[in-house]
Design a protein around this motif. Structure first.
Motif, PDB file in Angstrom:
ATOM      1  N   PHE A 392      63.562  10.935  14.036  1.00 35.01           N
ATOM      2  CA  PHE A 392      62.165  11.208  13.719  1.00 35.01           C
ATOM      3  C   PHE A 392      61.564  12.228  14.682  1.00 35.01           C
ATOM      4  O   PHE A 392      60.745  13.074  14.287  1.00 35.01           O
ATOM      5  CB  PHE A 392      61.348   9.913  13.748  1.00 35.01           C
ATOM      6  CG  PHE A 392      61.598   9.019  12.573  1.00 35.01           C
ATOM      7  CD1 PHE A 392      61.739   9.538  11.301  1.00 35.01           C
ATOM      8  CD2 PHE A 392      61.705   7.640  12.730  1.00 35.01           C
ATOM      9  CE1 PHE A 392      61.964   8.722  10.204  1.00 35.01           C
ATOM     10  CE2 PHE A 392      61.942   6.814  11.646  1.00 35.01           C
ATOM     11  CZ  PHE A 392      62.062   7.351  10.374  1.00 35.01           C
ATOM     12  N   THR A 393      61.963  12.159  15.946  1.00 35.30           N
ATOM     13  CA  THR A 393      61.437  13.105  16.925  1.00 35.30           C
ATOM     14  C   THR A 393      61.925  14.516  16.648  1.00 35.30           C
ATOM     15  O   THR A 393      61.154  15.487  16.715  1.00 35.30           O
ATOM     16  CB  THR A 393      61.840  12.675  18.348  1.00 35.30           C
ATOM     17  OG1 THR A 393      61.374  11.344  18.589  1.00 35.30           O
ATOM     18  CG2 THR A 393      61.248  13.618  19.382  1.00 35.30           C
ATOM     19  N   ILE A 394      63.224  14.660  16.329  1.00 35.13           N
ATOM     20  CA  ILE A 394      63.774  15.984  16.021  1.00 35.13           C
ATOM     21  C   ILE A 394      63.116  16.566  14.776  1.00 35.13           C
ATOM     22  O   ILE A 394      62.779  17.758  14.721  1.00 35.13           O
ATOM     23  CB  ILE A 394      65.299  15.895  15.857  1.00 35.13           C
ATOM     24  CG1 ILE A 394      65.961  15.616  17.213  1.00 35.13           C
ATOM     25  CG2 ILE A 394      65.861  17.180  15.262  1.00 35.13           C
ATOM     26  CD1 ILE A 394      67.446  15.384  17.132  1.00 35.13           C
ATOM     27  N   VAL A 395      62.911  15.734  13.755  1.00 40.29           N
ATOM     28  CA  VAL A 395      62.224  16.193  12.545  1.00 40.29           C
ATOM     29  C   VAL A 395      60.805  16.649  12.883  1.00 40.29           C
ATOM     30  O   VAL A 395      60.320  17.683  12.387  1.00 40.29           O
ATOM     31  CB  VAL A 395      62.200  15.076  11.482  1.00 40.29           C
ATOM     32  CG1 VAL A 395      61.257  15.457  10.336  1.00 40.29           C
ATOM     33  CG2 VAL A 395      63.598  14.832  10.935  1.00 40.29           C
ATOM     34  N   ALA A 396      60.118  15.902  13.753  1.00 37.85           N
ATOM     35  CA  ALA A 396      58.754  16.267  14.139  1.00 37.85           C
ATOM     36  C   ALA A 396      58.724  17.614  14.861  1.00 37.85           C
ATOM     37  O   ALA A 396      57.813  18.430  14.631  1.00 37.85           O
ATOM     38  CB  ALA A 396      58.159  15.180  15.037  1.00 37.85           C
ATOM     39  N   ILE A 397      59.709  17.883  15.710  1.00 34.73           N
ATOM     40  CA  ILE A 397      59.780  19.182  16.383  1.00 34.73           C
ATOM     41  C   ILE A 397      59.933  20.295  15.357  1.00 34.73           C
ATOM     42  O   ILE A 397      59.249  21.335  15.419  1.00 34.73           O
ATOM     43  CB  ILE A 397      60.943  19.203  17.393  1.00 34.73           C
ATOM     44  CG1 ILE A 397      60.638  18.275  18.576  1.00 34.73           C
ATOM     45  CG2 ILE A 397      61.205  20.621  17.887  1.00 34.73           C
ATOM     46  CD1 ILE A 397      61.800  18.116  19.536  1.00 34.73           C
ATOM     47  N   GLY A 398      60.827  20.086  14.391  1.00 33.69           N
ATOM     48  CA  GLY A 398      61.031  21.092  13.355  1.00 33.69           C
ATOM     49  C   GLY A 398      59.782  21.336  12.531  1.00 33.69           C
ATOM     50  O   GLY A 398      59.429  22.490  12.239  1.00 33.69           O
ATOM     51  N   VAL A 399      59.094  20.266  12.150  1.00 34.57           N
ATOM     52  CA  VAL A 399      57.876  20.403  11.347  1.00 34.57           C
ATOM     53  C   VAL A 399      56.795  21.146  12.137  1.00 34.57           C
ATOM     54  O   VAL A 399      56.114  22.046  11.607  1.00 34.57           O
ATOM     55  CB  VAL A 399      57.368  19.016  10.904  1.00 34.57           C
ATOM     56  CG1 VAL A 399      55.983  19.127  10.277  1.00 34.57           C
ATOM     57  CG2 VAL A 399      58.337  18.389   9.908  1.00 34.57           C
ATOM     58  N   GLY A 400      56.629  20.795  13.411  1.00 33.23           N
ATOM     59  CA  GLY A 400      55.616  21.462  14.229  1.00 33.23           C
ATOM     60  C   GLY A 400      55.880  22.949  14.392  1.00 33.23           C
ATOM     61  O   GLY A 400      54.968  23.777  14.238  1.00 33.23           O
ATOM     62  N   LEU A 401      57.128  23.314  14.679  1.00 38.61           N
ATOM     63  CA  LEU A 401      57.467  24.733  14.834  1.00 38.61           C
ATOM     64  C   LEU A 401      57.319  25.479  13.513  1.00 38.61           C
ATOM     65  O   LEU A 401      56.859  26.628  13.478  1.00 38.61           O
ATOM     66  CB  LEU A 401      58.892  24.871  15.373  1.00 38.61           C
ATOM     67  CG  LEU A 401      59.114  24.431  16.823  1.00 38.61           C
ATOM     68  CD1 LEU A 401      60.581  24.550  17.188  1.00 38.61           C
ATOM     69  CD2 LEU A 401      58.267  25.271  17.779  1.00 38.61           C
ATOM     70  N   ALA A 402      57.723  24.832  12.404  1.00 34.27           N
ATOM     71  CA  ALA A 402      57.609  25.478  11.094  1.00 34.27           C
ATOM     72  C   ALA A 402      56.156  25.738  10.732  1.00 34.27           C
ATOM     73  O   ALA A 402      55.806  26.825  10.240  1.00 34.27           O
ATOM     74  CB  ALA A 402      58.269  24.606  10.028  1.00 34.27           C
TER      75      ALA A 402
END
Length: 431
Positions: A392-402
């Motif tokens: 979930f944390t890795i997905v959140a990083i990706g969503v924030g950068l995107a």
């Protein structure tokens, strides 16, 4: 066949640029976009490329003919300095028309640029970054001191093995085992010499956090968001294999020494001192990881300044305001992307070399490696809980950068149509 021979030279130099960017760890989107810009500068009418983590297939169209080439890139690593140099060179070509020989000479010059940091500074950066990371993961003086030495030794070994072009998965396993074993030795020695109680065991996972492949992890997520699925999946598969290799080393060390991976020690500091040290630790950790990515000192400092703003604020959201950790990480990654964009527009640095070191310290490396150790110990429930925290944390990083890229880059928000190449009747008959 003169036109085709000329196209062969033009296509070769464009493919060379793509291989250099891929070898430096650039994302598929950056590789394809840079190749297309250079193609226009050397006289190619249209250029299309398919990029994975290890291969490039490119087709160039010019003067009524076309050429398709394939190149395999087996050199995997990260060199943020060369990414910026190549990107700045490509950006300077806007509206220009260049000869292939001039481009070849320019790429030769960039290719000859040596790494910015020698073995000592590189290893010191690893030790200090991991020690700061250990503090952010609730490590005390004993943990941070032992982690600094263990990560220093582990990075020395990794640099030597990488210089001899050894298999990456073997390198990660060997360096993880050496760093973790060094931490165990140091804590045991401290207990024997100074009577330090055996409550500092879990910090040894922080000793291998220099092995987190943060750059390919973030660029792999970016590839997926850009719908470059082949590049993203292959890059993330590589990341997963590296993490499993290092995790196996953690498990072996914990099994041999009967070492716990569950923390039994925490620091208790006044809130002002705590967040002051967290700001400092965020700066040091991000600066150190940027050095490991071979970023120039100014880029390291810029990325570290971004990290010292976003990471303590993330911790405030989680610990003081009760926000779920993935949500706080996503907001922090969004802020990192926006701040990186602001800095990039005022400098010659790229957003990726500024944002990745700032967000890599938010990747939950400790829960990841701890979950692998739990699995090998048969603690399935604990392992699954840690793994979901990581995912979930890795997905959140990706969503924030995107989101940050979509808000600041029109090419990310709206998919640009690509023209369909056409050949004239004379060329069709000839081929």
């Amino acid at each position: 066949m003169v036109a085709h021979d000329r196209l062969a030279h033009q296509s070769r130099i464009v493919l060379r640029l793509g291989q250099m960017l891929l070898a430096c760890g650039a994302s598929s989107y950056r590789v394809k976009d840079s190749m297309a810009q250079l193609a226009r500068a050397v006289g190619i009418e249209q250029h299309h490329a398919q990029v994975t983590y290890t291969e490039i297939v490119a087709t160039a169209y010019a003067n009524g003919t076309f050429r398709t080439e394939l190149a395999e890139q087996r050199q995997m690593g990260v060199n943020a300095d060369k990414i910026d140099r190549l990107s700045n060179y490509v950006d300077s070509l806007e509206g220009k028309s260049l000869a292939v020989e001039d481009v070849d000479a320019a790429l030769d010059g960039i290719d000859r640029v040596p790494v910015l940091y020698g073995w000592l500074r590189n290893a010191l950066a690893s030790g200090l970054a991991c020690a700061a990371f250990s503090f952010l993961n609730h490590g005390g003086v004993v943990e941070c001191s032992a982690v600094a030495v263990a990560a220093f030794v582990g990075q020395l070994l990794r640099r030597w093995m990488m210089r001899h072009k050894m298999n990456h998965f073997g390198v990660w396993m060997a360096c993880g085992a050496v760093a973790a074993a060094m931490y165990v030795f140091l804590v045991k020695a401290a207990g024997g010499l100074w009577g330090i109680p055996p409550t500092h065991q879990a910090g040894f996972i922080s000793a291998i956090l220099f092995l987190i492949p943060g750059f390919p992890l973030v660029t792999g997520i970016i590839d997926l968001i850009r719908q470059d699925f082949q590049a993203g999946i292959s890059r993330l598969t590589y990341v997963a294999m590296l993490m499993i290799s290092a995790g196996a080393a953690v498990w072996m060390v914990s099994l041999v020494f009967d070492w716990s991976v569950t923390p039994s020690y925490d620091y208790h500091l006044h809130v002002v001192a705590l967040y002051s040290l967290r700001i400092l630790a965020s700066f040091v950790a991000s600066f150190g990881f940027a050095m490991l990515f071979n970023s120039p000192p100014k880029v390291c400092a810029a990325a570290a300044l971004i990290a010292m703003i976003i990471n303590p604020l993330r911790l405030v959201l989680v610990e003081e305001l009760g926000m779920a950790s993935p949500g706080a990480v996503g907001l922090a990654a969004l802020a990192a992307g926006l701040l990186a964009t602001v800095v990039a527009r005022r400098t010659r640095y790229s957003r990726v070399t500024l944002s990745v070191p700032a967000v890599v310290i938010m990747i939950p490396g400790v829960p990841l490696y701890r979950s692998l150790a739990y699995l090998n110990q048969g603690l399935v429930n604990s392992a699954v809980a840690s793994l979901f925290t990581v995912l979930f944390t890795i997905v959140a990083i990706g969503v924030g950068l995107a989101l940050s890229r979509m808000l600041t880059d029109q090419h990310w928000l709206v998919e640009q149509p690509r023209a369909v190449p056409k050949l004239d009747e004379e060329s069709v008959r000839r081929w």
